[in-house]
Design a protein around this motif. Structure first.
Motif, PDB file in Angstrom:
ATOM      1  N   MET B 394     -12.002  -1.066 -10.992  1.00  0.00           N
ATOM      2  CA  MET B 394     -12.151  -1.014  -9.540  1.00  0.00           C
ATOM      3  C   MET B 394     -11.740  -2.335  -8.875  1.00  0.00           C
ATOM      4  N   TRP B 395     -11.949  -3.459  -9.569  1.00  0.00           N
ATOM      5  CA  TRP B 395     -11.518  -4.737  -8.982  1.00  0.00           C
ATOM      6  C   TRP B 395     -10.003  -4.776  -8.882  1.00  0.00           C
ATOM      7  N   ILE B 396      -9.344  -4.315  -9.915  1.00  0.00           N
ATOM      8  CA  ILE B 396      -7.881  -4.351  -9.892  1.00  0.00           C
ATOM      9  C   ILE B 396      -7.357  -3.460  -8.774  1.00  0.00           C
ATOM     10  N   THR B 397      -7.862  -2.227  -8.726  1.00  0.00           N
ATOM     11  CA  THR B 397      -7.327  -1.326  -7.708  1.00  0.00           C
ATOM     12  C   THR B 397      -7.717  -1.791  -6.308  1.00  0.00           C
ATOM     13  N   GLY B 398      -8.875  -2.444  -6.200  1.00  0.00           N
ATOM     14  CA  GLY B 398      -9.307  -2.942  -4.899  1.00  0.00           C
ATOM     15  C   GLY B 398      -8.372  -4.019  -4.370  1.00  0.00           C
ATOM     16  N   ILE B 399      -8.010  -4.947  -5.232  1.00  0.00           N
ATOM     17  CA  ILE B 399      -7.102  -6.016  -4.806  1.00  0.00           C
ATOM     18  C   ILE B 399      -5.744  -5.421  -4.433  1.00  0.00           C
ATOM     19  N   GLN B 400      -5.310  -4.451  -5.233  1.00  0.00           N
ATOM     20  CA  GLN B 400      -4.023  -3.805  -4.951  1.00  0.00           C
ATOM     21  C   GLN B 400      -4.042  -3.104  -3.588  1.00  0.00           C
ATOM     22  N   GLN B 401      -5.140  -2.353  -3.349  1.00  0.00           N
ATOM     23  CA  GLN B 401      -5.271  -1.670  -2.062  1.00  0.00           C
ATOM     24  C   GLN B 401      -5.204  -2.663  -0.903  1.00  0.00           C
ATOM     25  N   GLY B 402      -6.045  -3.705  -1.015  1.00  0.00           N
ATOM     26  CA  GLY B 402      -6.124  -4.677   0.075  1.00  0.00           C
ATOM     27  C   GLY B 402      -4.788  -5.342   0.321  1.00  0.00           C
ATOM     28  N   ALA B 403      -4.100  -5.687  -0.762  1.00  0.00           N
ATOM     29  CA  ALA B 403      -2.821  -6.380  -0.622  1.00  0.00           C
ATOM     30  C   ALA B 403      -1.758  -5.456  -0.018  1.00  0.00           C
ATOM     31  N   MET B 404      -1.768  -4.181  -0.436  1.00  0.00           N
ATOM     32  CA  MET B 404      -0.757  -3.250   0.091  1.00  0.00           C
ATOM     33  C   MET B 404      -1.028  -2.888   1.551  1.00  0.00           C
ATOM     34  N   TRP B 405      -2.298  -2.807   1.918  1.00  0.00           N
ATOM     35  CA  TRP B 405      -2.633  -2.496   3.317  1.00  0.00           C
ATOM     36  C   TRP B 405      -2.098  -3.570   4.268  1.00  0.00           C
ATOM     37  N   LYS B 406      -2.107  -4.826   3.799  1.00  0.00           N
ATOM     38  CA  LYS B 406      -1.733  -5.892   4.728  1.00  0.00           C
ATOM     39  C   LYS B 406      -0.292  -6.375   4.544  1.00  0.00           C
ATOM     40  N   ALA B 407       0.415  -5.795   3.567  1.00  0.00           N
ATOM     41  CA  ALA B 407       1.790  -6.252   3.317  1.00  0.00           C
ATOM     42  C   ALA B 407       2.701  -5.896   4.502  1.00  0.00           C
ATOM     43  N   VAL B 408       3.523  -6.857   4.933  1.00  0.00           N
ATOM     44  CA  VAL B 408       4.457  -6.593   6.026  1.00  0.00           C
ATOM     45  C   VAL B 408       5.890  -6.927   5.605  1.00  0.00           C
ATOM     46  N   ASN B 409       6.831  -6.228   6.231  1.00  0.00           N
ATOM     47  CA  ASN B 409       8.252  -6.490   5.994  1.00  0.00           C
ATOM     48  C   ASN B 409       8.668  -7.760   6.723  1.00  0.00           C
ATOM     49  N   PRO B 410       9.871  -8.285   6.375  1.00  0.00           N
ATOM     50  CA  PRO B 410      10.356  -9.486   7.075  1.00  0.00           C
ATOM     51  C   PRO B 410      10.432  -9.283   8.587  1.00  0.00           C
ATOM     52  N   ASP B 411      10.653  -8.045   9.042  1.00  0.00           N
ATOM     53  CA  ASP B 411      10.736  -7.836  10.487  1.00  0.00           C
ATOM     54  C   ASP B 411       9.362  -7.639  11.133  1.00  0.00           C
ATOM     55  N   GLY B 412       8.284  -7.812  10.330  1.00  0.00           N
ATOM     56  CA  GLY B 412       6.939  -7.757  10.916  1.00  0.00           C
ATOM     57  C   GLY B 412       6.306  -6.385  10.921  1.00  0.00           C
ATOM     58  N   THR B 413       7.031  -5.369  10.435  1.00  0.00           N
ATOM     59  CA  THR B 413       6.416  -4.041  10.363  1.00  0.00           C
ATOM     60  C   THR B 413       5.661  -3.882   9.039  1.00  0.00           C
ATOM     61  N   LEU B 414       4.765  -2.876   8.998  1.00  0.00           N
ATOM     62  CA  LEU B 414       3.989  -2.658   7.781  1.00  0.00           C
ATOM     63  C   LEU B 414       4.888  -2.137   6.666  1.00  0.00           C
ATOM     64  N   LYS B 415       4.598  -2.584   5.446  1.00  0.00           N
ATOM     65  CA  LYS B 415       5.451  -2.226   4.328  1.00  0.00           C
ATOM     66  C   LYS B 415       5.107  -0.842   3.770  1.00  0.00           C
ATOM     67  N   TYR B 416       3.824  -0.511   3.745  1.00  0.00           N
ATOM     68  CA  TYR B 416       3.405   0.754   3.122  1.00  0.00           C
ATOM     69  C   TYR B 416       2.612   1.625   4.090  1.00  0.00           C
ATOM     70  N   THR B 417       2.807   2.944   3.994  1.00  0.00           N
ATOM     71  CA  THR B 417       1.946   3.866   4.743  1.00  0.00           C
ATOM     72  C   THR B 417       0.617   3.958   3.999  1.00  0.00           C
ATOM     73  N   PHE B 418      -0.381   4.537   4.683  1.00  0.00           N
ATOM     74  CA  PHE B 418      -1.690   4.661   4.044  1.00  0.00           C
ATOM     75  C   PHE B 418      -1.591   5.513   2.777  1.00  0.00           C
ATOM     76  N   MET B 419      -0.797   6.606   2.873  1.00  0.00           N
ATOM     77  CA  MET B 419      -0.682   7.503   1.715  1.00  0.00           C
ATOM     78  C   MET B 419      -0.021   6.826   0.527  1.00  0.00           C
ATOM     79  N   GLU B 420       0.938   5.963   0.793  1.00  0.00           N
ATOM     80  CA  GLU B 420       1.593   5.251  -0.319  1.00  0.00           C
ATOM     81  C   GLU B 420       0.591   4.382  -1.078  1.00  0.00           C
ATOM     82  N   VAL B 421      -0.329   3.764  -0.326  1.00  0.00           N
ATOM     83  CA  VAL B 421      -1.336   2.926  -0.978  1.00  0.00           C
ATOM     84  C   VAL B 421      -2.314   3.804  -1.753  1.00  0.00           C
ATOM     85  N   LEU B 422      -2.750   4.896  -1.104  1.00  0.00           N
ATOM     86  CA  LEU B 422      -3.739   5.773  -1.747  1.00  0.00           C
ATOM     87  C   LEU B 422      -3.222   6.333  -3.073  1.00  0.00           C
TER      88      LEU B 422
END
Lengths: 199, 465
Positions: B394-422
């Motif tokens: 759960m720690w591993i998946t938690g860090i992954q979730q948190g990191a993917m939720w906040k990841a942004v592209n160089p142009d400032g848009t979000l990198k992943y949709t919620f479903m991609e993270v889930l």
């Protein structure tokens, strides 16, 4: 130190423990409770209508807070994903607050008005037809549970929310699913929001 | 041995009841873990994730946790006061009322009666039942201590008194509500205020159900089962007072970055960091106690339950405060990291310690030895492996979730949709089910061992008669 009378008199001990646990409680709980900053209300915020309140009751009944939060943190990515961050004054009519603590599903603080009613109806019935990899349970069965208008009226009275008699009669024939959708559509609408960029 | 009778039947009744509710809670937990990766395992209306989750948390916190606390506290109480309970019949009634209350609680939660206050989901009629249960407990605790035949009150009694007092305050305040029918009520508090009250309660329920009564057990049974006295009495005094003082300030660390006033959040974070000290006071005391002779870890099978239990308590009380920091909270809050954290405390610290106490008590009641140390060792390793696998996954998946939720592209848009993270969580959630299964099998070994010990004890009693 260990031989003091404190460790020989259970009543004295209990009194001292009570005082010790109450210090933090008074400072962080009772004191703020008496200040205005804990009771803010946005100008545009309205009490729930009977149908919306019935929907909020369903939200509680089905334990939706187990998977969905209702608070957007003031963080860049979060505001991008969900919309305007949550304001303290948005929740004055939420007894209890429903911010939740886990996002197995997405935050819902800005869900109101994001999709049409029909989207919600269909999504509740079959989330996987919208998002194949979703793990949300199906909630179509809520259609079969009809609202009990007199119960909803009792709930409105308990909370002291204003309502018109025809709003209660209008509940006849409405299902728990109808109510839940009405509740979805009002969440977070007291705040004007810029459009979110992605899901 | 002595000229008075201990009320062993009530103690045993609570212990067996708590094991029963524990099994219910664990089985529900397994089903929940499957529902996380297989939504077709939801069976509406009663067996959907939303309703089952609260059956799981309440069944284990109140059924297993409080049941064990009542029973084991009564056991400790009688020994440390050198007398029977002051009101043995009341204690027996307490046991029956407890089981009725937990059964009704489970039914009401299945039926969707849910205040939506975490760890305080029960509706108001059951809240009143819980308060009555607690008052009965308090009457016996204080009555027995007042009429004790031992001048000093040992550390475990301090922790039991603190538990009685603090839980009463917490439970009553957070459950204040406006009834709107027999099975429905609304929180007396609204919005941010409601949030502040709930998490003041929620965090301290952890403090005074999963910490102080378990420490009472630890301080009593560790010296009892190893034959070694607690390392430092002075340290236990300092740890006790600073823990009870510090805990009540910290609830708002559950509300970091929410609209709750910042000063309450910050104060909570500061006191959360402070709590490392008293928590580790008990950890150090435990380790140094056994430190006098580490060979006990090998020669006395109970020692490793207590030492690993307190080690997980030590890890828990460093990880928890770390999570309270804003910089960590922004990443892991709302992710699966948090259930990973909680389960280290409950499956590691609480369950291991409680199981060890039960291993000690049941043979004592029947004046015999444990049925099989080997089975106890298998139990130990299985729950250890299951719990570690659960938490680490759960720690591993938690860090992954948190990191993917906040990841942004160089142009400032979000990198992943919620479903991609889930969808990235599924392998971890499946592994968690495997971990839960391993833990459950471990617990079955435990139950088998207790069952066989009781059988052996009953046969001995019958042979004597």
């Amino acid at each position: 130190m260990a031989n003091s009378v404190l460790y020989k008199n259970p009543i004295l001990f209990a009194v001292v423990v009570t005082v010790v646990v109450l210090i933090g409680t008074v400072v962080t709980l009772f004191y703020p409770m008496m200040t205005a900053e804990m009771h803010p209300k946005l100008e545009g915020l309205k009490p729930y209508t009977p149908l919306e309140l019935a929907g909020k009751d369903v939200y509680q009944q089905e334990g939706c807070i187990g998977c969905h939060t209702q608070t957007v943190r003031p963080l860049k990515a979060e505001v991008l994903r969900y919309g305007e961050y949550s304001k303290a004054g948005e929740f004055a009519y939420d007894q209890p607050f429903l911010w939740g603590s886990k996002r197995t599903g997405p935050d819902l603080a800005r869900i109101g008005g994001k999709y049409p009613d029909a989207w919600h109806q269909m999504h509740f019935e079959d989330p996987q037809s919208f998002f194949a990899e979703s793990n949300m349970p199906k909630y179509g069965w809520l259609k079969n549970n009809k609202l009990n208008p007199s119960d909803v009226e009792a709930h409105m009275k308990a909370l002291g929310f204003p309502y018109k008699p025809d709003e209660i009669t209008a509940l006849n024939g409405k299902s728990e699913l109808d109510a839940l959708v009405a509740y979805m559509q009002v969440i977070g609408t007291a705040v004007k929001k810029p459009a979110a960029q992605t899901e | 041995m002595s000229d008075y009778q201990y009320d062993n039947q009530t103690v045993k009744g609570f212990i067996l009841s708590s094991i029963f509710w524990g099994v219910v809670g664990i089985v529900v937990g397994l089903l929940l873990s499957i529902q996380m990766w297989s939504p077709s395992h939801n069976f509406p209306p009663f067996f959907t994730f939303g309703r089952l989750r609260v059956v799981h948390t309440n069944g284990l916190a109140f059924g297993l946790g409080i049941g064990a606390i009542f029973g084991i506290s009564y056991y400790i109480l009688m020994r440390l006061t050198k007398r029977p309970l002051l009101f043995p019949k009341l204690a027996r009634f307490h046991l029956h009322l407890f089981n009725v209350a937990i059964a009704l609680a489970a039914v009401s939660l299945f039926a969707g009666m849910n205040q939506s206050l975490e760890y305080a989901e029960l509706e108001w009629p059951l809240d009143i039942g819980v308060v009555i249960l607690w008052v009965i407990f308090a009457v016996n605790v204080f009555g027995t201590i007042i009429k004790r035949k031992e001048e000093q009150m040992y550390i475990s009694l301090w922790y039991i008194i603190a538990t009685v007092v603090a839980v009463a305050v917490l439970y009553i305040v957070n459950n204040l509500s406006i009834p709107a029918g027999l099975f429905k009520s609304y929180h007396l508090f609204a919005g941010v205020n409601s949030a502040n009250v709930e998490w003041w309660y929620g965090h301290n329920a952890v403090g005074f159900i999963f910490t102080t009564p378990i420490l009472a057990m630890f301080y009593y049974f560790l010296p009892k089962s190893t034959g070694m006295p607690i390392y430092s009495h002075r340290l236990s005094i300092i740890a006790f007072w600073s823990l009870t003082f510090g805990y009540l300030w910290t609830g708002a660390h559950h509300l970091v970055y929410t609209p709750l006033p910042d000063w309450i959040q910050t104060l909570a974070i500061v006191f959360t960091i402070f709590l490392i000290a008293p928590s580790w006071g008990s950890v150090v005391n435990g380790f140094y106690t056994v430190g006098a002779d580490w060979s006990k870890m090998r020669t006395n099978y109970l020692t490793k339950f207590f030492i690993w239990g307190i080690a997980f308590y030590g890890l828990q009380t460093v990880q928890g405060p770390t999570q309270a920091l804003r910089v960590v909270s922004q990443l892991i809050h709302y992710t699966d990291w948090v259930p990973g954290h909680v389960h280290m405390g409950t499956m590691g610290w609480v369950t291991m310690t409680v199981a060890a106490c039960i291993y000690y008590i049941i043979p004592k009641i029947y004046n015999t030895e444990i049925y099989s140390e080997k089975v106890a060792n298998i139990h130990f390793w299985l729950v250890l492996i299951g719990q570690l696998m659960f938490s680490i996954t759960m720690w591993i998946t938690g860090i992954q979730q948190g990191a993917m939720w906040k990841a942004v592209n160089p142009d400032g848009t979000l990198k992943y949709t919620f479903m991609e993270v889930l969808s990235k969580n599924y392998p971890y959630w499946q592994l968690r089910t495997v971990a839960g299964l391993i833990f459950t099998v471990g617990m079955l070994f435990f139950i088998y061992n207790i069952h066989m010990t009781i059988r052996k004890g009953k046969a001995l009693v019958a042979a004597k008669a």
